[in-house]
Design an enzyme around this catalytic site. Structure first.
Site, mmCIF file in Angstrom:
data_model
loop_
_atom_site.group_PDB
_atom_site.id
_atom_site.type_symbol
_atom_site.label_atom_id
_atom_site.label_comp_id
_atom_site.label_asym_id
_atom_site.label_seq_id
_atom_site.Cartn_x
_atom_site.Cartn_y
_atom_site.Cartn_z
ATOM 1 N N TYR A 25 0.751 -1.236 0.036
ATOM 2 C CA TYR A 25 -0.022 -0.092 0.180
ATOM 3 C C TYR A 25 0.787 1.304 0.026
ATOM 4 C CZ TYR A 25 -5.041 -0.353 0.041
ATOM 5 O OH TYR A 25 -6.412 -0.615 -0.440
ATOM 6 N N GLU B 273 -0.441 4.847 -0.533
ATOM 7 C CA GLU B 273 -1.276 5.997 -0.727
ATOM 8 C C GLU B 273 -0.450 7.344 -0.479
ATOM 9 O OE1 GLU B 273 -4.772 5.670 1.875
ATOM 10 O OE2 GLU B 273 -5.804 4.104 0.208
ATOM 11 N N ASP C 113 -5.923 13.788 -25.339
ATOM 12 C CA ASP C 113 -5.774 12.695 -24.869
ATOM 13 C C ASP C 113 -5.039 11.711 -25.997
ATOM 14 O OD1 ASP C 113 -6.360 9.966 -24.119
ATOM 15 O OD2 ASP C 113 -8.548 10.488 -23.957
ATOM 16 N N THR D 95 -2.777 6.561 -22.049
ATOM 17 C CA THR D 95 -2.610 4.836 -21.407
ATOM 18 C C THR D 95 -1.250 4.398 -21.648
ATOM 19 O OG1 THR D 95 -3.279 3.927 -23.570
ATOM 20 C CG2 THR D 95 -5.196 4.443 -22.252
ATOM 21 N N LYS E 250 -1.392 0.776 -24.607
ATOM 22 C CA LYS E 250 -1.655 0.713 -26.170
ATOM 23 C C LYS E 250 -0.352 0.851 -26.807
ATOM 24 C CE LYS E 250 -6.245 2.347 -25.151
ATOM 25 N NZ LYS E 250 -7.383 3.414 -25.332
ATOM 26 N N ARG F 85 -1.370 -2.237 -18.204
ATOM 27 C CA ARG F 85 -2.581 -1.556 -18.156
ATOM 28 C C ARG F 85 -2.366 -0.182 -17.140
ATOM 29 N NH1 ARG F 85 -5.235 -4.646 -21.424
ATOM 30 N NH2 ARG F 85 -6.914 -3.005 -21.995
HETATM 31 C C1 LIG Z 1 -8.437 3.734 -24.573
HETATM 32 C C2 LIG Z 1 -8.740 5.112 -24.329
HETATM 33 C C3 LIG Z 1 -8.954 5.446 -22.973
HETATM 34 C C4 LIG Z 1 -9.220 4.822 -21.942
HETATM 35 O O1 LIG Z 1 -8.550 3.867 -21.563
HETATM 36 P P1 LIG Z 1 -8.881 2.689 -20.547
HETATM 37 O O2 LIG Z 1 -7.645 2.267 -20.105
HETATM 38 O O3 LIG Z 1 -9.609 1.654 -21.363
HETATM 39 O O4 LIG Z 1 -9.822 3.099 -19.414
HETATM 40 C C5 LIG Z 1 -9.253 7.005 -22.915
HETATM 41 N N1 LIG Z 1 -9.129 7.787 -24.142
HETATM 42 C C6 LIG Z 1 -8.856 7.167 -25.379
HETATM 43 C C7 LIG Z 1 -8.666 8.188 -26.339
HETATM 44 C C8 LIG Z 1 -8.536 5.889 -25.625
HETATM 45 O O5 LIG Z 1 -8.320 5.517 -26.594
#
Ligand SMILES: *Cc1c(COP(=O)(O)O)cnc(C)c1O
Length: 418
Positions: free
Chosen positions: A55, A57, A201, A228, A231, A237
Site C-alpha cells: 500500500y 497511498e 488525450d 494510457t 496501447k 495497463r
Molecule cells: C483507450 C482510451 C481511453 C481509456 O482507457 P482505458 O484504459 O480503457 O480506461 C481513454 N481515451 C482514449 C482516447 C482511449 O483510446
C-alpha cells in the site's frame, strides 16, 4: 516465475488452462485491434512481482504507510522517465487506467457543470470524452465536435466556431478511432482564444509520441497530455497525466485523494520499465515501423478496392467502410476475419446510419503486428487475406485455407514474453 506457474498449474488447473489457452490464442492469430499490443517480458515480470503487496497511498516522500523506500524509488523513476520521454514538467503515474486518468483531469481542473469541448464518440472520440452514457457525460456539459462530411477529417474552423459559441473551460483533442494526425497549433490557438485549458488525450498514440514518430503536443505549448500505458506504448495497463508545473498540485490532489486510494505499485514499476525501453533506439525504430506498416496496409487495402474513412491514414490505424467496400456490416466483417484468426473490431463510422452493434466499418491498426516483427511485405499479405475473406464471407473452404496459412505465417513471428 516459471516456478509460480507450476504452482498455479497444480493448485488451480482451471485458471492455468485458461491462461495457456490465451497464450496460444495470442500466438496463433494476427492482432490488428489498434488499441492492443504485446508488452515486454520485463513488464510481465514486474506485474507479477511483490510490489503488488504494498500500500503506497500518497506520493514519494509523503505516504500514509511505512516501508516505502523501494516504492518511492520506483515511482520517482517512473515520473522522471515520463518527464524525459514526453518533455514535460510534471507526471502523475498513478491513474489505474485510461478512464480514471481523464476523470482525474476533469475533476481536478474544472467544476461540475463546466463546459468541455471534445470529439464526438461516433466520429472517433472516446467514451470518456463525454459520451452521454458515461458518468462524466452527465456531470460535465460536453459539447462535441464532429468530423467534416466532405473528407471525414476534423474541420478546425467548425471547432473554433463551436468554441466561440460555447466558451468551454477545457478544449480536448485526441481520439480512439480517427486515422489522421492532429493540428495541435490550431487546437492550442482555439483554446487560447477562449481562455480554455488545452488537453490532448494521446491514449492511442502515446507510444508513437514517445518514440518520436508522431508530434508531441507539449512542443505546441499544451497544458495537459494524458495517455494510457498499454496501447502503442507497450506497457502495463495504466494511465498517466502529464502536465505543466502550474497544474501539478491540482492534478496530484485530484488523482489522490480525490479519485483513488492506493496506487498499483506493480503497474508503476512496469511503467518505469516501459519508459526506459521507450528511450531506446529499438523503440524509436518500432514507432517508425508502426506508421510505415499502417501506410502500406492502408494503401494495399485501397489498391484492392477497399474504401477507407478519410481515404487513408496518417497514424497507426485505419477505418474500413465495409458496407461500401464489400456490402458487409462491421459485425459480419469482424466475425468473418475472426474465422481466419485475424482480429479486428467493428466500428461506427462518421454519420453511421447503422447501430453500434452492427456498424458500417471495422478498425484496423498495426502496433501489435509491428511488435511481432511484421514489416511492409507482411502488410501486403495481410491486405490480400483481409480482402479475400471479406469478398467471400460464405466460402468456408477458402476461409479454412486462409486460416491454415495465417497459422503457418504466425509461426514465423515470436510473441514477446510467451
Ligand atoms: C483507450 C482510451 C481511453 C481509456 O482507457 P482505458 O484504459 O480503457 O480506461 C481513454 N481515451 C482514449 C482516447 C482511449 O483510446
Amino acid at each position: 516465475m516459471t516456478a509460480n506457474l507450476d504452482l498455479l498449474e497444480k493448485n488451480d488447473p482451471s485458471v492455468f488452462a485458461a491462461l495457456r489457452g490465451e497464450e496460444a490464442r495470442q500466438r496463433a492469430g494476427i492482432e490488428l485491434i489498434p488499441s492492443e499490443n504485446y508488452t515486454f517480458p520485463e513488464v510481465l515480470a514486474a506485474l507479477g512481482s511483490v510490489f503488488t503487496n504494498k500500500y503506497s497511498e500518497g506520493y514519494p516522500g509523503r505516504r500514509y504507510y511505512g516501508g516505502q523506500e523501494y516504492t518511492d524509488e520506483i515511482e520517482n523513476l517512473a515520473r522522471d522517465r515520463a518527464k524525459a520521454v514526453f518533455r514535460c514538467e510534471h507526471a502523475n503515474v498513478q491513474p489505474l487506467s485510461g478512464s480514471a486518468m481523464n476523470q482525474a483531469v476533469y475533476l481536478g481542473l474544472l467544476e461540475p457543470g463546466d463546459t468541455i469541448l471534445a470529439m464526438d464518440l461516433s466520429h472517433g472520440g472516446h467514451l470518456t470524452h463525454g459520451a452521454p452514457v458515461s458518468h462524466m457525460g452527465k456531470m460535465f456539459n460536453f459539447v462535441r465536435y464532429v468530423t467534416d462530411p466532405s473528407d471525414g477529417s476534423i474541420n478546425y474552423d467548425q471547432v473554433r466556431k463551436d468554441a466561440l459559441e460555447h466558451k468551454p473551460k477545457l478544449v480536448l483533442c485526441g481520439y480512439t478511432s480517427y486515422p489522421r494526425d492532429i493540428d495541435y497549433e490550431k487546437f492550442k490557438d482555439i483554446a487560447d482564444e477562449v481562455g480554455a485549458v488545452s488537453m490532448t488525450d494521446a491514449s492511442h498514440f502515446g507510444g508513437l509520441v514517445a518514440g518520436g514518430s508522431m508530434k508531441n503536443p507539449f512542443d505546441f505549448g499544451f497544458d495537459v497530455v494524458t495517455t494510457t500505458t498499454h496501447k502503442s506504448l507497450r506497457g502495463p495497463r495504466g494511465g498517466m497525466v502529464l502536465c505543466k508545473k502550474s497544474l501539478a498540485s491540482k492534478i496530484d490532489k485530484s488523482v489522490f485523494p480525490g479519485l483513488q486510494g492506493g496506487p498499483h505499485m506493480n503497474a508503476i514499476a512496469a511503467i518505469a520499465i516501459t519508459l526506459q525501453k521507450a528511450q531506446s533506439a529499438e523503440f524509436k525504430q518500432y514507432a517508425k515501423q508502426v506508421l510505415i506498416n499502417s501506410k502500406v496496409l492502408a494503401d494495399a487495402l485501397m489498391d484492392r478496392q477497399a474504401t477507407l474513412v478519410t481515404g487513408g491514414t496518417e497514424n497507426h490505424m485505419m477505418v474500413v467502410d465495409t458496407v461500401a467496400s464489400f456490402g458487409l456490416d462491421g459485425r459480419v466483417a469482424e466475425e468473418t476475419l475472426d474465422k481466419v484468426q485475424i482480429t479486428t473490431n467493428k466500428q461506427i463510422i462518421p454519420d453511421d446510419p447503422n447501430p453500434p452493434l452492427r456498424p458500417s466499418g471495422i478498425r484496423i491498426g498495426t502496433p501489435a503486428a509491428t511488435t511481432r516483427g511484421m514489416v511492409e511485405e507482411d502488410m501486403l499479405q495481410l491486405a490480400d487475406w483481409i480482402v479475400t475473406c471479406l469478398q467471400n464471407p460464405e466460402d468456408d473452404a477458402a476461409l479454412s485455407n486462409i486460416r491454415s496459412d495465417v497459422e503457418a505465417f504466425c509461426g514465423r513471428f515470436q510473441v514477446p514474453g510467451i
